[in-house]
Scaffold this active site. Structure first.
Site, mmCIF file in Angstrom:
data_model
loop_
_atom_site.group_PDB
_atom_site.id
_atom_site.type_symbol
_atom_site.label_atom_id
_atom_site.label_comp_id
_atom_site.label_asym_id
_atom_site.label_seq_id
_atom_site.Cartn_x
_atom_site.Cartn_y
_atom_site.Cartn_z
ATOM 1 N N GLU A 258 39.303 1.804 37.343
ATOM 2 C CA GLU A 258 38.761 2.327 36.155
ATOM 3 C C GLU A 258 39.815 2.321 34.918
ATOM 4 O OE1 GLU A 258 37.822 6.612 36.215
ATOM 5 O OE2 GLU A 258 36.064 6.378 35.334
ATOM 6 N N GLU B 206 31.217 14.430 41.044
ATOM 7 C CA GLU B 206 30.855 13.135 40.184
ATOM 8 C C GLU B 206 32.068 12.821 39.450
ATOM 9 O OE1 GLU B 206 27.855 12.401 39.036
ATOM 10 O OE2 GLU B 206 26.706 14.055 40.130
ATOM 11 N N GLY C 37 35.264 14.439 37.527
ATOM 12 C CA GLY C 37 36.601 14.048 37.356
ATOM 13 C C GLY C 37 36.989 12.777 38.019
ATOM 14 N N SER C 38 38.111 12.467 38.315
ATOM 15 C CA SER C 38 38.548 11.191 38.868
ATOM 16 C C SER C 38 38.558 11.287 40.311
ATOM 17 C CB SER C 38 39.984 11.102 38.519
ATOM 18 O OG SER C 38 40.801 12.043 38.977
ATOM 19 N N CYS D 188 32.434 8.079 31.857
ATOM 20 C CA CYS D 188 32.302 7.643 33.447
ATOM 21 C C CYS D 188 31.582 6.405 33.591
ATOM 22 C CB CYS D 188 32.011 8.833 34.181
ATOM 23 S SG CYS D 188 30.380 9.434 33.488
HETATM 24 P P1 NAD Z 1 40.951 14.697 36.559
HETATM 25 O O1 NAD Z 1 40.346 14.525 37.813
HETATM 26 O O2 NAD Z 1 42.228 14.456 36.227
HETATM 27 O O3 NAD Z 1 40.402 16.235 36.304
HETATM 28 C C1 NAD Z 1 39.282 16.798 36.514
HETATM 29 C C2 NAD Z 1 39.244 18.234 36.342
HETATM 30 O O4 NAD Z 1 40.007 18.671 37.646
HETATM 31 C C3 NAD Z 1 40.045 19.069 35.422
HETATM 32 O O5 NAD Z 1 39.412 20.228 35.116
HETATM 33 C C4 NAD Z 1 41.408 19.365 36.056
HETATM 34 O O6 NAD Z 1 42.379 20.307 35.448
HETATM 35 C C5 NAD Z 1 40.849 19.776 37.614
HETATM 36 N N1 NAD Z 1 41.989 19.568 38.737
HETATM 37 C C6 NAD Z 1 42.972 18.871 38.511
HETATM 38 N N2 NAD Z 1 43.584 19.079 39.851
HETATM 39 C C7 NAD Z 1 42.928 20.084 40.435
HETATM 40 C C8 NAD Z 1 42.808 20.396 41.769
HETATM 41 N N3 NAD Z 1 43.802 20.241 42.808
HETATM 42 N N4 NAD Z 1 42.038 21.165 42.212
HETATM 43 C C9 NAD Z 1 40.868 21.426 41.173
HETATM 44 N N5 NAD Z 1 40.878 20.918 40.220
HETATM 45 C C10 NAD Z 1 41.770 20.254 39.797
HETATM 46 O O7 NAD Z 1 39.668 14.167 35.473
HETATM 47 P P2 NAD Z 1 39.807 13.755 33.993
HETATM 48 O O8 NAD Z 1 41.044 13.024 33.715
HETATM 49 O O9 NAD Z 1 39.720 15.230 33.407
HETATM 50 O O10 NAD Z 1 38.299 13.164 33.807
HETATM 51 C C11 NAD Z 1 38.216 11.757 33.761
HETATM 52 C C12 NAD Z 1 37.574 11.270 34.848
HETATM 53 O O11 NAD Z 1 36.192 12.091 35.171
HETATM 54 C C13 NAD Z 1 37.407 9.815 35.140
HETATM 55 O O12 NAD Z 1 37.491 9.429 36.186
HETATM 56 C C14 NAD Z 1 35.657 9.795 34.369
HETATM 57 O O13 NAD Z 1 35.155 8.767 35.019
HETATM 58 C C15 NAD Z 1 35.137 10.848 35.477
HETATM 59 N N6 NAD Z 1 34.093 11.580 34.954
HETATM 60 C C16 NAD Z 1 32.894 11.419 35.839
HETATM 61 C C17 NAD Z 1 31.619 11.646 35.428
HETATM 62 C C18 NAD Z 1 30.496 11.309 36.381
HETATM 63 O O14 NAD Z 1 29.524 12.030 35.856
HETATM 64 N N7 NAD Z 1 30.548 10.620 37.505
HETATM 65 C C19 NAD Z 1 31.516 12.212 34.047
HETATM 66 C C20 NAD Z 1 32.726 12.474 33.206
HETATM 67 C C21 NAD Z 1 34.067 12.148 33.640
#
Ligand code: NAD
Length: 586
Positions: free
Chosen positions: A424, A294, A272-273, A328
């Site tokens: 990003e 990641e 995630g982010s 990502c």
């Molecule tokens: P996000 O960080 O908003 O959410 C990711 C996940 O975390 C979701 O399932 C969300 O519900 C969960 N989450 C939110 N708050 C949380 C908490 N406090 N505790 C535990 N889990 C929590 O990210 P997103 O908007 O879903 O995804 C986009 C981001 O992911 C982008 O920054 C992208 O670059 C990144 N990404 C990275 C890769 C990689 O391989 N490095 C791959 C895909 C996406």
């Protein structure tokens, strides 16, 4: 509505009275039934979590599944409350002992069955991805389904080899008689928290790695792609995984946070982010739960003066606008050497002009952004760049009409004062900066807190090697970008803020195990250094220091011969053992 066309597939909403029966904890395995709750999205087909092999309706309300091409809800997912989510962890924990004792053969058999279940429903799953996440049907097949199938096939065929015990050749004379190995032991319950941008391809390889290594899993899909995650639960059930081996929980972010802090979780694989990743790492630290992170990227592409410009423009346009830029590892910045900048730009614009928005029938290259808020981020980054002097060559403002579409956008006259070159964007924007030299391109590419992947575009092997060495990223590709995600032997992950640890490949599989050193000593008598510390021990050990570690060969030899006169050495170590390991003495 045609449910197959719209990705709901066999779980169609019209199953009559049974469909309206309470769904809580009902046995599953057949066709999914629908319940109607008097909450958000009432009347829409509802989908539920998978806990201990059963479909469990959440008690914490429901969230709508929104089609980003129209902005309309088409289904909803019930949300587990914290106690129900805890039950998923308990189910995974109680399934662990039996699952961790299964043979690789058995785990591979189930991975193969899961693979077949996905193959059987591949088009249907791709349509669900198109509908809930937004990428075009063909792209869902290419970037979600195929990489996941490849990962499953690879893990099924190779996990046993990749996790086979490693026999160690001891280096220390006094320990050399032990039979020592490294064992790659399963950890326990792996919590996989996933993003919405590649909800299928990000989930399958990770949960398959965890399972094949002997762990059990709690998968937490992203809010905007919950149905896709729940579909994985249904297919795992169909494949015949034992109850509790794979649980899929639909929860809000507060409950997700509580899962991260659950001491029963053995490892967290978070995608995630950066902002959420830092929160997850801090929360996991309370129990010292290890994490793989990641995270986001701001991937640079360096276009050298000797690049094949046709291939380069096509490759970069694809890698920038793939999944509407919500990748990502999409190309988020380009540095092009001045000599070829004009010719490169002309080709980029030509390629971009060919792209069509994805229409309702799935035709077209660029889908909507998955979330309205993501479209606002893109618009803000473009506005900031324009305010600071960037020029928009194409695109540049949100598309009219329904849905969250934003057209492919190319910017020039950009620099590192602009947000678009530093943070990003996660949208279909390609900012291109002209540079005077390769040195400048590498310096600017590395001038970033991110380091997920990077690419260099050149015909020179020497320049390629330099870029591979000097670009700061977890993956560096030459004359290509992103595609190593689909190669199961290639580890995936970033440096700097782009993350910690790896998924995919042997490195990714080893994240799912704990390395255990095991040794076996068949000796009978006491070791040389055990009690008593009598008068013979200290002189023997000081001589051993000189005999083994002096840098002068002559001195070592003299002391080694002296060492062989020690009665305690012969008595405790044993003649046979000493003779068998003489090479370690001399
Ligand atoms: P996000 O960080 O908003 O959410 C990711 C996940 O975390 C979701 O399932 C969300 O519900 C969960 N989450 C939110 N708050 C949380 C908490 N406090 N505790 C535990 N889990 C929590 O990210 P997103 O908007 O879903 O995804 C986009 C981001 O992911 C982008 O920054 C992208 O670059 C990144 N990404 C990275 C890769 C990689 O391989 N490095 C791959 C895909 C996406």
């Amino acid at each position: 509505m045609d449910p197959m066309r719209h990705g709901i597939g066999p779980f169609d909403p019209g199953e009559g009275a049974a469909a309206r029966a309470p769904a809580a904890e009902r046995p599953s395995g057949g066709r999914r039934r629908i319940s109607v709750m008097g909450q958000e999205g009432a009347g829409l087909p509802a989908f539920h979590s998978w806990v201990a092999g059963r479909e469990v309706e959440g008690r914490a309300g429901a969230r709508p599944a929104v089609n980003p091409a129209t902005g309309e809800a088409f289904a909803r997912a019930s949300l587990l409350d914290a106690a129900q989510a805890g039950e998923a962890v308990a189910a995974a924990q109680s399934a662990f002992p039996a699952w961790s004792r299964t043979s690789f053969r058995e785990r591979s058999r189930l991975l193969d069955r899961l693979r077949q279940a996905i193959v059987d429903e591949a088009d249907d799953v791709a349509r669900l991805v198109e509908r809930e996440q937004g990428k075009p049907f063909a792209e869902a097949l290419a970037a979600e389904i195929l990489p996941s199938l490849e990962a499953l096939a690879h893990l099924s065929a190779h996990a046993e080899d990749l996790l086979r015990d490693d026999a160690l050749e001891p280096g220390q004379l006094l320990l050399a008689h032990k039979d020592a190995r490294l064992v790659y032991a399963p950890i326990g319950v792996v919590l996989a928290i996933k993003p919405w941008n590649y909800p299928w391809a990000q989930s399958l390889p990770v949960l398959a790695s965890a399972l094949v290594a002997g762990n059990t899993v709690v998968l937490k899909p992203a809010p905007a792609a919950t149905l896709i995650g729940l579909r994985i639960g249904a297919l795992a059930r169909k494949a015949g995984f034992p109850d509790g081996a794979l649980n899929v929980v639909s929860v809000d972010d507060g409950v997700a946070g509580a899962l991260v802090e659950d001491p029963r979780i053995g490892k967290i694989v978070f995608t995630g982010s950066v902002a959420t990743g830092k929160k997850v790492a801090a929360a996991a630290a309370k129990n010292l739960t290890p994490v793989v992170l990641e995270l986001g990227g701001k991937d640079a592409a360096v276009v050298c003066r000797d690049a094949d410009l046709d291939r380069t423009a096509k490759g970069i346009v694809w890698a920038a606008f793939l999944n509407a830029g919500q990748t990502c590892a999409s190309v988020e910045r380009v540095y092009v050497e001045r000599e070829v900048a004009e010719a490169f730009l002309a080709r980029v614009l030509q390629e971009t002009a060919r792209l069509r928005p994805r229409d309702a029938s799935g035709e077209g290259e660029v889908g909507p952004l998955t979330l309205e808020r993501q479209r606002r981020v893109v618009a803000e980054h473009v506005a900031d760049a324009v305010a600071k002097g960037a020029r928009v060559l194409t695109g540049g403002s949100p598309a009219e009409g329904p849905g969250f579409f934003y057209p492919p956008t190319v910017l020039v006259d950009v620099d590192h004062r602009m947000t678009i070159m530093r943070e990003e964007t996660f949208g279909p924007v390609l900012p291109i900066q002209v540079v005077a030299s390769l040195e400048e391109a590498i310096r600017l590419a590395n001038d970033s807190p991110y380091g997920l992947t990077a690419s260099g575009w050149t015909r020179s092997d020497e320049t390629a090697r330099r870029l591979q060495r000097e670009l700061q990223a977890g993956v560096v590709s030459i004359n290509d970008h992103v595609s190593s995600f689909g190669e199961p032997t290639a580890p995936w992950g970033g440096v700097k803020w782009s993350g910690i640890g790896r998924i995919h490949g042997q490195a990714g599989l080893r994240e799912m195990v704990q390395v255990k050193y095991v040794s076996l000593d068949r000796g009978r008598g006491p070791e040389l250094w055990w009690y008593p510390y009598d008068a013979s021990l200290a002189p023997l050990l000081s001589r051993a220091a000189r005999a083994l570690y002096s840098i002068s060969l002559l001195r070592r030899l003299k002391e080694q011969l002296g060492l062989l006169r020690s009665a305690r050495l012969w008595r405790r170590f044993g003649a046979w053992r000493l003779l068998a390991n003489l090479d370690k003495l001399f």
